[in-house]
Scaffold this motif. Structure first.
Motif, mmCIF file in Angstrom:
data_model
loop_
_atom_site.group_PDB
_atom_site.id
_atom_site.type_symbol
_atom_site.label_atom_id
_atom_site.label_comp_id
_atom_site.label_asym_id
_atom_site.label_seq_id
_atom_site.Cartn_x
_atom_site.Cartn_y
_atom_site.Cartn_z
ATOM 1 N N UNK A 216 -2.616 13.022 -25.153
ATOM 2 C CA UNK A 216 -1.272 13.694 -24.502
ATOM 3 C C UNK A 216 -0.700 12.446 -23.567
ATOM 4 N N UNK A 217 -1.664 11.829 -22.820
ATOM 5 C CA UNK A 217 -1.401 10.632 -22.116
ATOM 6 C C UNK A 217 -0.731 9.469 -22.888
ATOM 7 N N UNK A 218 -1.408 9.413 -23.997
ATOM 8 C CA UNK A 218 -0.530 8.320 -24.948
ATOM 9 C C UNK A 218 0.648 8.622 -25.482
ATOM 10 N N UNK A 219 0.876 9.868 -25.583
ATOM 11 C CA UNK A 219 2.359 10.443 -25.837
ATOM 12 C C UNK A 219 3.035 10.334 -24.819
ATOM 13 N N UNK A 220 2.767 10.458 -23.594
ATOM 14 C CA UNK A 220 3.610 10.499 -22.430
ATOM 15 C C UNK A 220 4.076 9.002 -22.488
ATOM 16 N N UNK A 221 3.136 7.839 -22.370
ATOM 17 C CA UNK A 221 3.491 6.573 -22.322
ATOM 18 C C UNK A 221 4.571 6.127 -23.250
ATOM 19 N N UNK A 222 4.794 6.948 -24.316
ATOM 20 C CA UNK A 222 5.834 6.446 -25.331
ATOM 21 C C UNK A 222 7.267 7.162 -25.048
ATOM 22 N N UNK A 223 7.136 8.022 -24.042
ATOM 23 C CA UNK A 223 8.345 8.723 -23.584
ATOM 24 C C UNK A 223 9.358 7.715 -22.915
ATOM 25 N N UNK A 224 10.583 7.961 -22.860
ATOM 26 C CA UNK A 224 11.363 7.098 -22.254
ATOM 27 C C UNK A 224 11.285 7.068 -20.561
ATOM 28 N N UNK A 225 11.369 6.248 -19.997
ATOM 29 C CA UNK A 225 11.258 6.326 -18.412
ATOM 30 C C UNK A 225 12.491 6.769 -17.884
ATOM 31 N N UNK A 226 12.217 7.729 -16.748
ATOM 32 C CA UNK A 226 13.429 8.053 -15.881
ATOM 33 C C UNK A 226 13.209 7.693 -14.523
ATOM 34 N N UNK A 227 13.941 6.625 -13.948
ATOM 35 C CA UNK A 227 13.918 6.435 -12.705
ATOM 36 C C UNK A 227 15.274 6.645 -11.817
ATOM 37 N N UNK A 228 15.205 6.167 -10.557
ATOM 38 C CA UNK A 228 16.412 6.920 -9.612
ATOM 39 C C UNK A 228 17.669 5.889 -10.064
ATOM 40 N N UNK A 229 17.360 4.812 -10.438
ATOM 41 C CA UNK A 229 18.798 3.818 -10.696
ATOM 42 C C UNK A 229 18.500 3.610 -12.368
ATOM 43 N N UNK A 230 18.045 4.350 -13.086
ATOM 44 C CA UNK A 230 17.880 4.124 -14.387
ATOM 45 C C UNK A 230 19.099 3.537 -15.390
ATOM 46 N N UNK A 231 20.384 4.294 -14.747
ATOM 47 C CA UNK A 231 21.590 3.961 -15.685
ATOM 48 C C UNK A 231 22.042 2.392 -15.264
ATOM 49 N N UNK A 232 21.645 2.125 -14.249
ATOM 50 C CA UNK A 232 21.981 0.453 -13.784
ATOM 51 C C UNK A 232 21.116 -0.387 -14.423
ATOM 52 N N UNK A 233 19.756 0.098 -14.668
ATOM 53 C CA UNK A 233 18.780 -0.725 -15.260
ATOM 54 C C UNK A 233 18.939 -0.566 -16.684
ATOM 55 N N UNK B 170 0.701 -1.296 0.060
ATOM 56 C CA UNK B 170 0.033 -0.055 -0.050
ATOM 57 C C UNK B 170 0.871 1.137 0.065
ATOM 58 N N UNK B 171 1.721 1.307 0.654
ATOM 59 C CA UNK B 171 2.778 2.446 0.931
ATOM 60 C C UNK B 171 3.574 2.595 -0.328
ATOM 61 N N UNK B 172 3.662 1.486 -1.024
ATOM 62 C CA UNK B 172 4.508 1.485 -2.261
ATOM 63 C C UNK B 172 3.699 2.117 -3.054
ATOM 64 N N UNK B 173 2.387 2.275 -3.120
ATOM 65 C CA UNK B 173 1.912 3.230 -4.185
ATOM 66 C C UNK B 173 2.258 4.780 -4.311
ATOM 67 N N UNK B 174 2.820 5.198 -3.119
ATOM 68 C CA UNK B 174 3.386 6.554 -3.269
ATOM 69 C C UNK B 174 4.629 6.672 -4.022
ATOM 70 N N UNK B 175 5.332 5.540 -4.551
ATOM 71 C CA UNK B 175 6.522 5.597 -5.378
ATOM 72 C C UNK B 175 7.547 5.824 -4.308
ATOM 73 N N UNK B 176 8.636 6.264 -5.454
ATOM 74 C CA UNK B 176 10.007 6.802 -4.954
ATOM 75 C C UNK B 176 10.276 7.785 -3.993
#
Length: 631
Positions: A176-193, A124-130
């Motif tokens: 716009x939402x469809x377009x945003x879903x096509x954008x690259x994802x940025x996360x805190x450890x994205x270089x490793x992933x 449940x708490x994970x719903x709040x994200x990083x």
């Protein structure tokens, strides 16, 4: 046990009700909130539906409500006064002096209280994200909060209403939402992933240049859950669903091969969306699910040929059904998932109907000369000069030593020097407000933080009602603690973005509201025809938004371009004490000009406005005060 008791304190949750369609409650803000309550299995709120029409058939309404949530019906005039001053949804702690309002704030509060009630529910708490920041920023500065809280629900409701009468137009917000879903994802450890993804691609024999194409073809196959399960999972899917099913930290991976570690960042493949905000299932997905479901229902019924324009949205819709408990909760809340056909993902083509979000003006200006001096000279040539109104009482001060300790900012967590400067700042604002206020007036402290302004005003003006509005929960909790120590009964606390406060008031005040927040405060006051006393801050963060364009006043618009005005804003931030005196002087002059533009804009709307320099000026590098009174 004491902590658990506190977390289970009964609170009242108030939700709008306008109508229902096939067992689904509208407005969408309400159905989203009820969905989250069911998902969290949250029983700690007394839920009250507030019909917008007295003729609502209460018995019929109860038949469409989930049996898992005990819901009462309450008329709008019976709402607690503090709730009547806010947009719904809203949550109130008894005795009705602390309110949380607005969809994002209320949903985040439900999650936090659900976790406090049962700390074993880590998912449940994970719903709040990083860093627990999902939908935390206000809609004015966060595209995701604006999409989830405002534009998507409103656009879908308009789409549904339009579809009942005629063939509807696809909302630009959905495109716009469809377009945003096509954008690259940025996360805190994205270089490793991304390096792990590169390793995966090389092992599969995929050339980096074909990586994106192959990833897109992967999305083609995700039209049904069967194919998702039977086909090799992408790295993104493995990471996303591992987080949903495993709470322990995974074992550390072996060190990557040298050619993977040394790969340039520009050569790494992008990460693709699994869920709305990126790789992980968050509150944003829960908000979007009821909205997108209803959109897709109408598309499949009336515009089925348009479905091919939304392959990423359709893939997301299919994928979210694989999240544990989502299907069960959806069924409880009246959502019967659609079985969508497999869609071919095309290249990200530009949708002609898509209204791009407002952006900073980038047009080249052949007459533009950099730096603040040419801009200031240009204003002087039009008769606009740096000029402050005289301070009404520069030596006035509260007798801080005779006031209760809880009134003073020294009670907060700050050094004695900073507390002294805060007292000096308050002297300026308190003098102006107390001289304007009349018995029975309502005073609102916008962006109140820990309540330094509002608490002093409530103590000094016991015949006035003071409301503190702040988006940060911990700041308001600290303010309420100080208020309780003082025994104040003329003060309200509202955790909300200021646009969700709809109550009438006579004076609005804001000390160091950041960037365009100052403009939002002034606008709120003007719409209510209230006086305002604001001390701006963070001029460098000022930029065009969905609500404001700069310069604001006709006088400044005729003289300066947006780019020239931004030069003033950037240099207005250069007033720190460690800077050279001449540079600070230019910064102070730029501050004055930016605030004169704000003052002129308010004057054009029927206000008498003064820009005053707080005394002593050493109380803060940002020491301007804009005082406006309706004529």
């Amino acid at each position: 046990m004491k902590g658990i008791k506190k977390s289970l304190t009964e609170e009242y949750l108030y939700l709008d009700f306008s109508h229902h369609i096939e067992g689904f409650i509208f407005p969408l803000h309400t159905s989203v909130t009820l969905f989250l309550l069911s998902y969290c299995d949250c029983k700690i709120f007394k839920v009250c539906l507030v019909p917008n029409r007295e003729s609502t058939d209460v018995l019929l309404l109860k038949n469409v409500l989930s049996e898992d949530v005990d819901i009462q019906i309450i008329s709008r005039q019976d709402l607690p006064p503090i709730v009547q001053s806010c947009c719904l949804p809203a949550v109130v702690e008894r005795p009705d002096s602390f309110c949380r309002a607005g969809l994002a704030v209320v949903l985040r509060h439900i999650i936090q209280k659900s976790y406090e009630a049962d700390p074993s529910k880590k998912e449940i708490l994970e719903l709040l994200g990083f860093k627990k920041t999902c939908l935390k920023a206000c809609a004015e500065v966060s595209q995701w909060t604006r999409l989830c809280e405002l534009t998507i629900p409103l656009a879908v409701e308009s789409f549904l209403k339009e579809s009942s009468d005629q063939p509807p137009t696809i909302p630009a917000e959905i495109l716009e939402l469809e377009r945003k879903l096509s954008e690259p994802v940025r996360v805190h450890n994205d270089d490793k992933l991304r390096r792990q993804k590169l390793k995966q691609q090389k092992a599969a024999g995929v050339r980096p240049s074909l990586a994106k194409e192959k990833a897109q073809s992967k999305d083609h196959r995700q039209g049904s859950s069967e194919e998702m399960d039977s086909s090799p999972e992408s790295l993104e899917l493995k990471v996303a669903f591992a987080k949903l099913t495993v709470h322990e930290d995974p074992a550390p991976a072996n060190r990557e091969p040298s050619h993977i570690r040394k790969a340039k960042a520009s050569d790494l493949p992008p990460l693709e969306h699994v869920f709305a905000e990126g790789l992980y299932f968050t509150l944003a997905d829960i908000v979007l699910l009821p909205c997108i479901h209803h959109f897709l229902v109408i598309i499949c019924k009336k515009l089925s040929e348009k479905l091919v324009e939304f392959p990423l949205l359709a893939a997301w819709y299919q994928r979210i059904q694989e999240v544990p408990r989502v299907k069960t909760v959806a069924s409880q809340c009246g959502i019967q998932f659609l079985h969508l056909p497999q869609l071919q993902t095309t290249s990200n083509e530009h949708h002609p109907n898509l209204d791009e979000a407002p952006c900073v003006e980038e047009q080249s200006d052949p007459l533009f000369i950099g730096g603040p001096r040419p801009t200031m000279t240009k204003l002087m040539e039009k008769g606009i000069e740096v000029m402050f109104s005289p301070h009404p009482c520069p030596t006035w001060t509260l007798d801080w030593d005779t006031l209760p300790a809880a009134v003073s900012p020294k009670e907060g967590k700050m050094s004695s020097d900073r507390a002294l400067r805060k007292q000096q700042q308050l002297n300026n604002l308190i003098y102006v407000v107390t001289n304007q206020a009349r018995p029975g007036d309502r005073i609102v402290d916008f962006c109140s933080g820990g309540g330094h302004v509002g608490i002093v005003l409530a103590y000094m003006l016991p015949s006035c009602q003071v409301t503190l509005i702040e988006n940060k929960e911990l700041s308001l909790i600290r303010a309420k603690k100080r208020s309780d120590e003082l025994g104040l009964s003329n003060i309200w606390f509202i955790q909300a973005n200021m646009e969700y406060f709809t109550g009438m008031f006579n004076i609005g005040v804001a000390l160091h509201a950041c960037g365009v927040a100052t403009d939002m405060v002034i606008e709120h006051c003007i719409k209510t025809r209230a006086s305002f006393v604001t001390c701006p801050c963070c001029y460098g963060f000022i930029q065009n938004t969905s609500k404001f364009n700069f310069p604001k006043s006709d006088q400044f618009k005729k003289t300066l371009s947006y780019k020239e005005h931004m030069i003033l804003c950037r240099f207005a931030d250069q007033t720190a004490v460690q800077l050279p005196p001449q540079r600070r002087l230019i910064g102070k002059q730029c501050m004055c000009l930016v605030d004169l533009d704000r003052a002129r804009a308010a004057e054009e709307r029927g206000y008498s406005v003064q820009v005053i320099s707080m005394q002593p000026e050493s109380c803060s590098p940002k020491n301007n005060m804009i005082v406006g009174v309706p004529i």
